[in-house]
Write a protein that holds these residues in place. Sequence first.
Motif, PDB file in Angstrom:
ATOM      1  N   SER A  15      54.012  88.284  72.069  1.00 21.69           N
ATOM      2  CA  SER A  15      53.596  87.103  71.372  1.00 21.69           C
ATOM      3  C   SER A  15      53.806  86.053  72.149  1.00 21.69           C
ATOM      4  CB  SER A  15      54.425  87.111  70.172  1.00 21.69           C
ATOM      5  OG  SER A  15      54.150  88.228  69.076  1.00 21.69           O
ATOM      6  N   ASP A  60      53.645  90.790  66.590  1.00 24.27           N
ATOM      7  CA  ASP A  60      52.170  90.502  66.672  1.00 24.27           C
ATOM      8  C   ASP A  60      51.428  90.757  67.973  1.00 24.27           C
ATOM      9  OD1 ASP A  60      49.782  88.943  66.384  1.00 24.27           O
ATOM     10  OD2 ASP A  60      50.737  87.043  66.648  1.00 24.27           O
ATOM     11  N   THR A  62      48.225  90.334  68.599  1.00 21.08           N
ATOM     12  CA  THR A  62      46.976  89.672  68.968  1.00 21.08           C
ATOM     13  C   THR A  62      46.831  89.474  70.289  1.00 21.08           C
ATOM     14  OG1 THR A  62      47.500  88.546  66.767  1.00 21.08           O
ATOM     15  CG2 THR A  62      45.702  87.433  68.403  1.00 21.08           C
ATOM     16  N   VAL A  92      55.789  85.036  61.145  1.00 23.68           N
ATOM     17  CA  VAL A  92      54.970  85.834  61.649  1.00 23.68           C
ATOM     18  C   VAL A  92      53.523  85.691  61.083  1.00 23.68           C
ATOM     19  CG1 VAL A  92      56.661  87.535  62.344  1.00 23.68           C
ATOM     20  CG2 VAL A  92      55.515  87.747  60.192  1.00 23.68           C
ATOM     21  N   ARG A  93      52.497  86.427  61.478  1.00 26.23           N
ATOM     22  CA  ARG A  93      51.237  86.320  60.939  1.00 26.23           C
ATOM     23  C   ARG A  93      51.380  87.281  59.495  1.00 26.23           C
ATOM     24  NH1 ARG A  93      46.615  85.355  63.694  1.00 26.23           N
ATOM     25  NH2 ARG A  93      46.858  84.728  66.092  1.00 26.23           N
ATOM     26  N   SER A  98      48.148  91.492  60.646  1.00 19.99           N
ATOM     27  CA  SER A  98      48.863  92.346  61.168  1.00 19.99           C
ATOM     28  C   SER A  98      47.840  93.960  61.245  1.00 19.99           C
ATOM     29  CB  SER A  98      50.266  92.705  60.905  1.00 19.99           C
ATOM     30  OG  SER A  98      50.734  91.792  60.980  1.00 19.99           O
ATOM     31  N   ASN A 101      45.155  94.189  63.684  1.00 17.33           N
ATOM     32  CA  ASN A 101      45.222  94.421  64.780  1.00 17.33           C
ATOM     33  C   ASN A 101      45.782  96.031  64.947  1.00 17.33           C
ATOM     34  OD1 ASN A 101      45.190  91.930  65.893  1.00 17.33           O
ATOM     35  ND2 ASN A 101      47.079  91.190  65.643  1.00 17.33           N
ATOM     36  N   HIS A 273      59.529  83.569  66.716  1.00 14.43           N
ATOM     37  CA  HIS A 273      59.365  84.265  65.318  1.00 14.43           C
ATOM     38  C   HIS A 273      60.459  83.620  64.400  1.00 14.43           C
ATOM     39  CE1 HIS A 273      56.191  86.856  66.301  1.00 14.43           C
ATOM     40  NE2 HIS A 273      56.863  87.573  66.846  1.00 14.43           N
TER      41      HIS A 273
END
Length: 284
Positions: A15, A60, A62, A92-93, A98, A101, A273
């Motif tokens: 991340s 994450d 991404t 976090v997302r 998530s 992903n 985070h």
Amino acid sequence: MRKIISASRRCDVISFHYSWLQNVFKEKRVILENPYFRNKKYEVSLQDKDIHSVVLWSKDFTNFVRNPGALEDKELFFQYTINGYPEKVENVRSMDDSIINLRWLIDNYGGERITVRFDPVLFMKESGNNIHSSMQERLNTFSTLLDKVNYVGGHNCKIVTSYIDINNMILKNLKEKNIQLYNPSTAQLKKFFVEMNEIANNKGFKLYSCADNRLNDTGIIDGSCINGYEISSITGEKCSYANDKSQRKRCGCTKSIDIGIYPYLNGGQKCGHNCGYCYVKGAI
């Protein structure tokens, strides 16, 4: 025998330090400061001849999904934490992001290489709730997560959990974030994890614990997040099966070399985070 590389239990480098991670794999080495003997440095080879596999840890993925880069040709395994806590607990997302992903990872690497971590479990005090409603919220979120994992084809993902370990550093972090936790009795905790295991089993998953003997006698399987036997079976190449003595005594993980940098060391890596339950000194 080639080594398992862990990136990283010490910081979410996927991340927040992804360029650094890409660079050290391109350079095929990384120089680290010994966390136990400060100012003593050691080098870890990242040459293909020395690497058996790489375990990536993140909340994450991404950056990796957008560009695997220098990691693309490695034998990869994924530890993906998806808790569904509010931003107050961890920044976090969303769970849905998530899962997008996660679907990509499953499609490109296979669910057998992926561990979905619902970890750690904590029961937060909020206005209008009680310990029972806090526990039920965690069970409902866990059930929703497993439905989504199944939906994206993750029926053979490994599912891991544990109950929060409280120490002075975590208490300090929780206080600074104005988070108060319920402290369930042994009987309440056992009942919760029995129900959690039943949810997993009913949805076709085996549920594993992470270094947590408090989950004994709940039906949850005593697990190891980095399991040399499983990794060898998937890759077709043997690796060391020795226990990782650098981890907690209850940890069943196979030995690996972690290449992250604790935030309090030279070149320290901060994590954004901002998790209230973080156990790493200086991370928040």
